[in-house]
Structures are given as structure tokens and as C-alpha cells.
Write an enzyme that holds these catalytic residues in place. Structure first.
Site, short mmCIF file in Angstrom:
data_model
loop_
_atom_site.label_atom_id
_atom_site.label_comp_id
_atom_site.label_asym_id
_atom_site.label_seq_id
_atom_site.Cartn_x
_atom_site.Cartn_y
_atom_site.Cartn_z
N GLY A 164 0.83 -1.20 0.00
CA GLY A 164 0.00 0.00 0.00
C GLY A 164 0.86 1.25 0.00
O GLY A 164 1.99 1.23 0.49
N GLN A 182 2.98 9.99 1.21
CA GLN A 182 4.28 9.30 1.34
C GLN A 182 5.24 9.64 0.20
O GLN A 182 6.43 9.34 0.30
CB GLN A 182 4.08 7.78 1.38
CG GLN A 182 3.40 7.30 2.65
CD GLN A 182 3.25 5.79 2.65
OE1 GLN A 182 2.32 5.27 2.07
NE2 GLN A 182 4.18 5.10 3.29
N CYS A 207 5.25 -0.30 7.08
CA CYS A 207 4.94 0.91 6.32
C CYS A 207 6.19 1.29 5.53
O CYS A 207 7.30 1.25 6.08
CB CYS A 207 4.56 2.03 7.28
SG CYS A 207 4.22 3.60 6.45
N LEU A 208 6.01 1.64 4.27
CA LEU A 208 7.18 1.97 3.44
C LEU A 208 7.92 3.21 3.95
O LEU A 208 9.08 3.41 3.63
CB LEU A 208 6.75 2.16 1.98
CG LEU A 208 6.28 0.88 1.27
CD1 LEU A 208 5.80 1.20 -0.14
CD2 LEU A 208 7.39 -0.16 1.23
N HIS A 241 -4.87 1.59 7.26
CA HIS A 241 -3.51 2.15 7.35
C HIS A 241 -3.35 3.31 6.35
O HIS A 241 -2.85 4.38 6.71
CB HIS A 241 -2.51 1.03 7.08
CG HIS A 241 -1.08 1.46 7.07
ND1 HIS A 241 -0.17 1.02 8.01
CD2 HIS A 241 -0.38 2.29 6.24
CE1 HIS A 241 1.01 1.57 7.75
NE2 HIS A 241 0.91 2.33 6.67
N GLU A 242 -3.81 3.10 5.12
CA GLU A 242 -3.62 4.12 4.08
C GLU A 242 -4.52 5.34 4.30
O GLU A 242 -4.10 6.47 4.08
CB GLU A 242 -3.84 3.53 2.68
CG GLU A 242 -2.91 2.37 2.30
CD GLU A 242 -1.43 2.62 2.56
OE1 GLU A 242 -1.00 3.78 2.52
OE2 GLU A 242 -0.71 1.64 2.84
N HIS A 246 -2.96 7.63 6.68
CA HIS A 246 -1.94 8.49 6.08
C HIS A 246 -2.56 9.79 5.55
O HIS A 246 -1.96 10.85 5.64
CB HIS A 246 -1.26 7.78 4.90
CG HIS A 246 -0.08 6.93 5.29
ND1 HIS A 246 1.02 7.42 5.96
CD2 HIS A 246 0.18 5.61 5.08
CE1 HIS A 246 1.90 6.44 6.15
NE2 HIS A 246 1.41 5.33 5.63
NI NI Z 1 2.24 3.44 5.55
#
Ligand code: NI
Length: 185
Positions: free
Chosen positions: A45, A50, A87-88, A130-131, A134
Site C-alpha cells: 500500500g 508518502q 509501512c514503506l 492504514h492508508e 496516512h
Molecule cells: Ni504506511
């Protein structure tokens, strides 16, 4: 085009993102670039903040169908489940987070501009929550207890300063994945 993925601590990750008003070509290109960026980083994701863009765009691929969501919102939540999450923007960090087990989310599809609903459970439900977080300036460590955040503060400092918690082997694997994607073009 592949974007640089921001790390924990960078400003756009803390901001509430703006809704998308019109799905024009720029948005479609952005969605494509976000998928490319996410796949190259081996993620499931990615949210626009991000990559430094504070607009409400999310891409997800948990292995079934790729899902691009414009202006997503969660309209129903059911159950609670603790599970591992990464998470990236936190390379190499994996921590347990409590999320709803089932969600229903509403979003606009960038391909046809229509409003859709998706019912999700398991990993997909977790990814959507999660997204969407963000887009509201919330990252997954914000969902942990203060005590746990303190326990991992050294790891968080490394990430905040642009570092990674991935092992050398994992970094090499990542590099190979990136190279092979590059060659495929
Ligand atoms: Ni994330």
C-alpha cells in the site's frame, strides 16, 4: 516514474490531505506512478503523502486486485484484531497494531470516475485503514501505545534520520528487485 518515499518525521506525513476535486490526466499518471513506486519498494500500500503529495489518493495491492482509491472513506467498521503491520515510510519496521477486522470503504475509481464500495477483511481491511490514516496525517506508530513507542525510540530515530532497519541481505534483495524492474522496461 518512481518517486522517493518519504521517511517518518517528514512534514507531508503529518498533514491532513486535500480531497481530489477532478480526476484529470495528472491524477491518472500519479496513480500509475504510485503503483510503480509501491511495487519497486515491495509494498502492499502507498498513500500520496508518502511521496510528498498531500492529496487523498491511495493505491493498494495485497495480492488480489490492484486497488486505486481516490478520496477514500471508511463508512463501516466491525470487530477488532491485533496484527503485524509495516509501512514503506518506516523501512524494516514491523509492529503489532489493533485495527477493525472488517471495513466497508467508499472511494472514487480513477479509471471511470465512478463511486464504488469495497467490503474488506484481513490484510486488505488493515491496508485500507492504514492508508486512510496516512491521508489524515496519522502513521501506524501513532496507533501504538506510548510505552511501545518508547521501547522502539532508537529504531524510530534511525528511520527519522533517513536510515533503514532492513538487514544488508534485505537491502540487496530490494536492490535486485529494483534493478530487475528497471531492466523490464
Ligand atoms: Ni504506511
Amino acid at each position: 516514474m518512481k518517486y522517493r518515499i518519504l521517511h517518518y518525521g517528514e512534514e507531508p506525513l503529518k498533514k491532513v490531505s486535500e480531497p481530489v476535486k477532478e480526476i484529470d490526466n495528472d491524477i491518472k499518471v500519479l496513480v500509475k506512478d504510485m503503483f510503480e513506486t509501491m511495487y519497486a519498494a515491495n509494498g502492499v500500500g502507498l498513500a500520496a503523502p508518502q511521496i510528498g503529495k498531500n492529496i487523498r489518493v491511495v493505491v493498494i495491492d495485497c495480492g488480489d486486485d490492484p486497488l486505486a482509491m481516490i478520496n477514500p472513506s471508511i463508512i463501516k467498521k466491525k470487530g477488532k484484531e491485533k496484527g503485524p503491520e509495516g509501512c514503506l515510510s518506516f523501512p524494516g519496521l514491523s509492529e503489532d497494531v489493533v485495527r477493525a477486522t472488517n471495513v466497508v470503504a467508499e472511494y472514487t475509481n480513477p479509471d471511470d470516475g465512478e463511486l464504488y464500495e469495497v467490503e474488506a477483511e484481513g490484510l486488505l481491511a488493515r491496508a485500507i485503514q492504514h492508508e486512510v490514516d496516512h491521508l489524515n496525517g496519522v502513521v501506524f506508530v501513532d496507533r501504538m501505545s506510548e510505552a511501545r513507542r518508547l521501547q522502539i525510540r532508537n529504531e524510530l530515530d534511525i528511520i527519522r534520520h533517513g536510515g533503514t532497519l532492513r538487514t544488508e541481505g534485505e537491502e540487496e534483495q530490494q536492490q535486485e528487485l529494483n534493478d530487475s524492474m528497471f531492466e523490464a522496461k
